[in-house]
Structures are given as C-alpha cells and as structure tokens.
Design an enzyme around this catalytic site. Structure first.
Site, PDB file in Angstrom:
ATOM      1  N   ASP A  87      42.724  57.550  32.648  1.00  0.00           N
ATOM      2  CA  ASP A  87      41.482  56.944  32.851  1.00  0.00           C
ATOM      3  C   ASP A  87      41.723  55.564  32.256  1.00  0.00           C
ATOM      4  O   ASP A  87      42.334  55.329  31.300  1.00  0.00           O
ATOM      5  CB  ASP A  87      40.510  57.387  31.674  1.00  0.00           C
ATOM      6  CG  ASP A  87      39.871  58.811  32.160  1.00  0.00           C
ATOM      7  OD1 ASP A  87      40.125  59.364  33.000  1.00  0.00           O
ATOM      8  OD2 ASP A  87      39.243  59.155  31.189  1.00  0.00           O
ATOM      9  N   ASP A 118      31.213  67.176  39.175  1.00  0.00           N
ATOM     10  CA  ASP A 118      30.832  67.512  37.859  1.00  0.00           C
ATOM     11  C   ASP A 118      29.727  68.424  37.762  1.00  0.00           C
ATOM     12  O   ASP A 118      28.659  68.141  38.276  1.00  0.00           O
ATOM     13  CB  ASP A 118      30.566  65.964  37.343  1.00  0.00           C
ATOM     14  CG  ASP A 118      31.310  65.058  37.062  1.00  0.00           C
ATOM     15  OD1 ASP A 118      32.500  65.459  37.125  1.00  0.00           O
ATOM     16  OD2 ASP A 118      31.129  63.762  36.859  1.00  0.00           O
TER      17      ASP A 118
END
Lengths: 205, 257
Positions: free
Chosen positions: B11, B135
């Site tokens: 990330d 997601d």
C-alpha cells in the site's frame, strides 16, 4: 547492439530493461532502416494478435522482421511476438495474417473447467537440451505465462519446450537462428534472465 | 504444473509503503510507515514472490505521479509481474501505468461507477492486463454484497453477480477482498472465494485476512483460489515469502520454490 522492435507493444520497457540486465546494448527500433547493423533482434508482444500485426505493418516492420530473420542472425519472439511467426490466429474476430514463417495456427485454450487466461508460473519440459538459449535451464524450470492463445506448429520438431495447462503445447520453439517463447523471460526472474543472457551471448557470436 | 501464486501487496501513500490496521482505516490516519516501496519490492523479489501489487492509497493527482516513479523504479529492478491499483479511472491512467512498467492494472470503484471501463481496457490492452478488484462483505446468511470506495459504500450488488459481469466485460483476473476479514487477521472468507472461483472462468486472487500460514493454504485448497495476496504478514516480518511457500508445499499445494 540488439534491436528491440518497438511497434507500440505495452511491455517494451520491461523487455528492454531485462535485456540490459542480461548485458545487452538495446536499441528501440521503430522503422526498418534501424534494423540494419543489429546483431540480433527481439520481437516482444502482449495483448491482441491483430493489433500486433497491424501495428507492425503500419511501421513497415512486418517485412523487415522477415528479412532480418533471413540474414541468419539471432531472433527472439516473445508471447504475441512468438504467435506472430505463424500463419494466422483463431483469436476472436481475427483476420490478420501472421508472418507465416512457420506453418500452423494460433489456437485458444479449451476453457470449460480450465481458467483462461493461463496466468502464472508454469514449468517447461526441455525437449532439446542442446539449445544454446536454454544453457543452464533444465526441465522443471518455472517461467511466467500470461496468455489465452498458443501456436500449434504443424512441424512437431520445432518445439523446444513443452508445457501443460489443460492441453500440452509448445511453450518455446527453435529453428536455426529463430527462438520464440510463449512465456515471458523478462518477467521470469533469474530463470528468465538466464535465457536472455544466453540469447545475448549468441548475438556476440 | 501451474503453481499457485503468493503475492505481496504494497500500500503506497505518497511514495511510501504504509499499512492500516483495518479496512478503510488507512485514509483516516491509522497508518504505519513500513518503508520504501522499491526496496521492499526488491526484497520480496529475492524471497521468490510470484508477483507484486502496488496499491496507491493516496488517491490524488500528486500520489499518482509519485506512483509512476515507483513503478518505473520497481520495474527496472524486479523482473517479475507487477500490478498497479488505486486511483485508476480512465484508459489513459491504465496506459500510463502499463508504459511505466506495470503488467496489469487493477480497478475497483471506477469499474463499479463505469463498468464499461473494463471493456475499454480489455479491448485496448487485452484481458490479461485488466484485473477487477472486488470488496465484499457478508450481509446476510449466504449473501455477500459488493462495497465501493474502499469498503465504505454499499452498492446493492451481489458479489457473485458482479464477479460474473466483470468477467463478461473482459476482466482477465479477479481479486477478492473480504471486508470483514481484512486487516484483522481473521482469515479469508473461504465460502465466497470458492463460490466465485467456481463460477468464473478466470483466475481468482484471494486477499485480506492472511494471519497464519494455514489461512493461506486453506483459501488455496478449500477456497479454490489461484493465488493469495497479503500485506501485513510480510511487512511486519511475521513470515517471509519463502516460508509461506514452503508451508504451502507441505500442504501439497503446487508452488514455485
């Protein structure tokens, strides 16, 4: 100097960097004249067969690539650059004719329970261990693949390695000065770099 | 035999690798800085990572510009497949990342907002370049809903339906993030992973919730995933990529060692 045919293939930078890491001096070649004087040539490729062929034709690199191959100097095709050596593809809506250097078609994996594209690291079985670009690479070695289609050479003796994913296919071929791989040596870490080093060594004669 | 892949995910926030503790919290400031993305990528490359994912959590123009530099530097040093996700909204964004050295681009909220982006990307660059990241959260017994905007916004879409639609439109791979589990190290959601994997014809990457080595093995065996993606388990040095692969091999999973 190794000529890297730049007809707009998306992975050109990766191929260039990997060849440089393997010790080559690389020149991006966008028109046929630049191919003269190259000690070897690499045809990269990713994406659609027709796009690849049409872009090569637009830049007049299509016939130039064939002419280069006829000089007998080392030539390496990667992924769609391997498929382009054949006559035609069965890719959806494809109507482009390939270079036709070898007889055979480019066909799709069967699908069904098989996931397509074939993405990831798969093993090769080395069929012709004497091949100079496979020096130091043995059966069972892993290379990175990402493709939905593969060539089916009519001449079975062309196959240099074979790989099984649903079907067993020629994952690399070799004839005289022409080498071509369905896998991506530029994305295959140490094993891929080894293959490219071997190719670079060949270009030095 | 095709190996199952182990994929570290980085990330990236303004050029640095960070890790939030729980899903969606990264932007809220719950970040821990864990290092330079390219240094980490090189380390994972040496440990035998099968691919690498760089995820831009900055979601600003400035963040994207620094991401291009990260990808270029990583691609110069890591001869392995690289995927970029986060903040990719147009075909031009995709082109920029692919030209920088990425092999695949991953889209999530932008695909939900404009499903046709999947088709456009697949037509221009080939399906193998286009990853759709999903997601999802279990909202009722036997029902998983798709969430947008980093897991904050319910979409009303059924996860299996959206997965199939994305593949129809041209996605060459799916990444499945289970929101309940992500960041909490509670394990992958095996049921939804398996269901989607069995119903789509493209590879499925399981993400979110790898806390133990057996979580990873379970999602590859029972969840029928083709690859596992994980962040904190690697960044905090809990396990190396090699240790993960050795464990998977012991469980009888084909991996590249």
């Amino acid at each position: 100097m190794i000529a890297l045919l730049d007809y707009g293939a998306g992975n050109i930078r990766s191929v260039q960097k990997a060849l440089e890491r393997a010790g080559a001096q690389v020149q991006l070649v966008r028109d046929p004249g630049q191919l003269r004087g190259a000690a070897a040539a690499v045809l990269p490729g990713v994406g659609a067969f027709d796009d690849c062929i049409h872009s090569m034709q637009r830049q007049e690199l299509f016939h130039a690539a064939l002419q280069f191959i006829q000089t007998g100097k080392p030539f390496l095709g990667i992924c769609v650059g391997y498929q382009a050596l054949f006559e035609r593809s069965e890719e959806f809506n494809s109507c482009a004719a390939g270079l036709g250097l070898f007889t055979g078609r480019v066909v799709r994996f069967a699908g069904g329970h098989l996931k397509v594209p074939h993405i990831g690291w798969n093993q090769v079985e080395v069929l012709r261990p004497g091949c100079p670009v496979l020096k130091g690479i043995e059966s069972g070695a892993y290379f990175y693949f990402v493709h939905s289609y593969f060539p089916q050479p009519q001449d079975p003796t062309l196959a240099l390695t074979r790989t099984t994913y649903g079907a067993t296919f020629a994952s690399a071929i070799w004839k005289d000065n022409v080498f071509a791989t369905q896998f991506h040596p530029e994305k295959s870490q140490q094993t891929g770099l080894r293959l490219l080093e071997n190719f670079v060594a060949l270009s030095r004669g | 035999m095709l190996a199952k892949r182990v994929i570290p995910c980085l990330d990236v926030h303004d050029g640095h690798v960070t890790r939030g503790v729980q899903f969606g919290r990264a932007e809220a400031g719950g970040l821990r800085n864990v290092g330079d993305p390219v240094e980490l990528a090189v380390r994972y490359n040496e440990q035998g990572a099968d691919e690498m994912v760089f995820f831009d959590i900055t979601a600003s123009a400035q963040g994207r510009a620094s991401m291009v530099g990260v990808i270029e530097r990583a691609a110069d040093q890591c001869f392995m497949p690289l995927t970029v996700g986060g903040g990719i909204r147009t075909v031009e964004d995709m082109q920029t990342m692919l030209r920088a050295g990425a092999d695949k681009v991953s889209i999530n909220s932008s695909a939900l907002a404009t499903p046709d982006l999947i088709r456009q990307g697949a037509e221009k660059f080939g399906s193998q370049c286009i990853v759709v990241s999903i997601d999802c959260k279990k909202v009722a017994p036997d029902k998983w809903e798709v969430f947008a905007k980093g897991g904050r916004q319910p979409t009303g879409l059924d996860a299996v339906d959206w997965a199939k639609k994305a593949v129809e439109l041209g996605a060459g791979e799916l990444v499945l993030n289970s929101i309940d589990a992500d960041g909490t190290k509670a394990g992958f959601d095996l049921v939804i992973t398996r269901r989607i994997s069995e119903q789509v014809g493209v590879p499925v990457v399981a993400s979110g919730g790898a806390g133990t080595l057996d979580h990873m093995a379970d999602v590859l065996i029972e969840g029928q995933a083709d690859a596992v993606l994980a962040a904190s388990i690697f960044h905090f040095g809990t396990y190396t990529v090699l240790q993960v692969k050795e464990h998977l091999a012991k469980r009888g999973i084909p991996v590249r060692l």
